[in-house]
Scaffold this motif. Structure first.
Motif, mmCIF file in Angstrom:
data_model
loop_
_atom_site.group_PDB
_atom_site.id
_atom_site.type_symbol
_atom_site.label_atom_id
_atom_site.label_comp_id
_atom_site.label_asym_id
_atom_site.label_seq_id
_atom_site.Cartn_x
_atom_site.Cartn_y
_atom_site.Cartn_z
ATOM 1 N N UNK A 65 -3.730 -2.467 0.710
ATOM 2 C CA UNK A 65 -4.040 -2.348 2.141
ATOM 3 C C UNK A 65 -2.752 -2.372 2.950
ATOM 4 N N UNK A 66 -1.822 -3.259 2.568
ATOM 5 C CA UNK A 66 -0.545 -3.339 3.282
ATOM 6 C C UNK A 66 0.236 -2.029 3.168
ATOM 7 N N UNK A 67 0.209 -1.432 1.988
ATOM 8 C CA UNK A 67 0.900 -0.148 1.808
ATOM 9 C C UNK A 67 0.280 0.927 2.698
ATOM 10 N N UNK A 68 -1.046 0.947 2.759
ATOM 11 C CA UNK A 68 -1.741 1.924 3.617
ATOM 12 C C UNK A 68 -1.364 1.710 5.080
ATOM 13 N N UNK A 69 -1.318 0.424 5.499
ATOM 14 C CA UNK A 69 -0.940 0.105 6.881
ATOM 15 C C UNK A 69 0.469 0.601 7.179
ATOM 16 N N UNK A 70 1.388 0.400 6.225
ATOM 17 C CA UNK A 70 2.770 0.854 6.425
ATOM 18 C C UNK A 70 2.822 2.378 6.509
ATOM 19 N N UNK A 71 2.100 3.054 5.620
ATOM 20 C CA UNK A 71 2.097 4.522 5.629
ATOM 21 C C UNK A 71 1.524 5.073 6.928
ATOM 22 N N UNK A 72 0.429 4.469 7.389
ATOM 23 C CA UNK A 72 -0.156 4.907 8.660
ATOM 24 C C UNK A 72 0.813 4.682 9.816
ATOM 25 N N UNK A 73 1.520 3.549 9.746
ATOM 26 C CA UNK A 73 2.480 3.255 10.811
ATOM 27 C C UNK A 73 3.673 4.201 10.763
ATOM 28 N N UNK A 74 4.112 4.529 9.527
ATOM 29 C CA UNK A 74 5.332 5.334 9.361
ATOM 30 C C UNK A 74 5.085 6.820 9.607
#
Length: 324
Positions: A65-74
């Motif tokens: 989930x954290x990786x997805x959040x980072x990807x969405x943010x980036x």
């Protein structure tokens, strides 16, 4: 590499990515890198990581989930507000991970502690019952010696008998079952390691206004740390180590003093020994949790703690108000 080290490295990387997305237009990436390092280092000193108890499934799910959040943010929308929202989501998720990990670990410690308490109480009860069962036999033996004018043999026999009874009497005199069990177990551990141990208790430790579970944690960590240090002292110095536990009440305060032999302790360890996790006076695989747990229990009960390490002796002073 320990779980804690891996976690804080990953935490720093995630923080860096979020800060770089948020502040990429105003400052270069190395500023975000420095800020991420400072933030991770600060929380590393203040927060205990116990996420192993969550299991790999939960930790892996949260990480994904954290990786997805980072990807969405980036790679998502460029709006600053959106990036900040994603960063807040990241913070909330990590807070939940750490909180759940601590709660699960606390439950596991409590369960293990209850099992150990039961074993200690059962062992103490078995010893007391055995001594009571054999008491009349000892009286008969002494009586026989005296009838046969063997006063010296009777005195020697009584001296040995009293010495054996002291071990149990030190531990159970006026104490509640769980506290007596811990004291007795620590006394036996010290004797088995040839460590000189003395309990000088003006009043029972059970009179401390601390509930049983926390009392066991306090006394167990206090004496356990002292005995660990003494065992290492004896191993490297080849001299008998000493542990003493004093407890008395003065002017509305309960005063608990624990002294033990110790090897020299580095100054940087002493400076943060009772204030951060991961600091320990012992070598080898030790987590350094005991001292911080002692400090937390004392603070939670409006108490005060200070210590001195000098000339091969570590002295810990604890003062707790005599308030129910």
């Amino acid at each position: 590499m320990s779980t804690s080290s891996m976690y804080w490295r990953a935490f720093a990387a995630f923080v860096f990515l979020h800060l770089h997305v948020i502040g990429g237009e105003w400052f270069p990436f190395y500023v975000s890198l420095i800020l991420a390092g400072i933030i991770a280092y600060y929380f590393h000193k203040k927060v205990l990581v116990e996420i192993e108890s969550l299991g790999w499934q939960v930790n892996t799910s949260l990480t994904m989930v954290q990786v997805i959040v980072v990807l969405l943010s980036y790679f998502g929308m460029d709006a600053l507000v959106v990036s900040v929202v994603f960063f807040i989501i990241f913070v909330v998720l990590e807070y939940l991970r750490l909180s759940l990990g601590r709660n699960m670990s606390e439950k596991k410690r409590e369960l293990l502690q209850h099992r150990e308490q039961r074993q200690h109480i059962n062992e103490t009860f078995r010893v007391v019952r055995g001594e009571r069962h054999d008491f009349l036999k000892h009286v008969s033996a002494v009586h026989f010696m005296l009838e046969n004018n063997e006063a010296n043999d009777a005195k020697r026999y009584l001296d040995e008998l009293v010495e054996n009874y002291e071990e149990t009497n030190y531990s159970i005199k006026g104490e509640r079952g769980v506290v007596a069990g811990v004291l007795h177990q620590m006394y036996r551990r010290a004797k088995a390691a040839d460590i000189s141990i003395v309990y000088d208790l003006d009043v029972p430790l059970s009179t401390l206004p601390i509930r049983d579970q926390k009392m066991v944690e306090l006394v167990g960590n206090l004496l356990g740390n002292a005995l660990d240090a003494c065992e290492e002292y004896q191993l490297k110095r080849g001299e008998q180590a000493l542990v003493s536990l004093q407890f008395y009440k003065r002017s509305g305060l309960f005063i608990l003093i624990c002294k033990n032999s110790t090897l020299p302790v580095p100054v940087d360890v002493l400076d943060s020994l009772f204030y951060t996790y991961g600091k320990t006076t012992k070598s080898g695989e030790h987590e350094g949790l005991g001292t911080k747990l002692i400090k937390d229990i004392v603070t939670d009960h409006q108490g005060f703690l200070d210590f001195v390490c000098k000339d091969g002796e570590f002295t810990l002073n604890i003062k707790v108000p005599a308030i129910k």
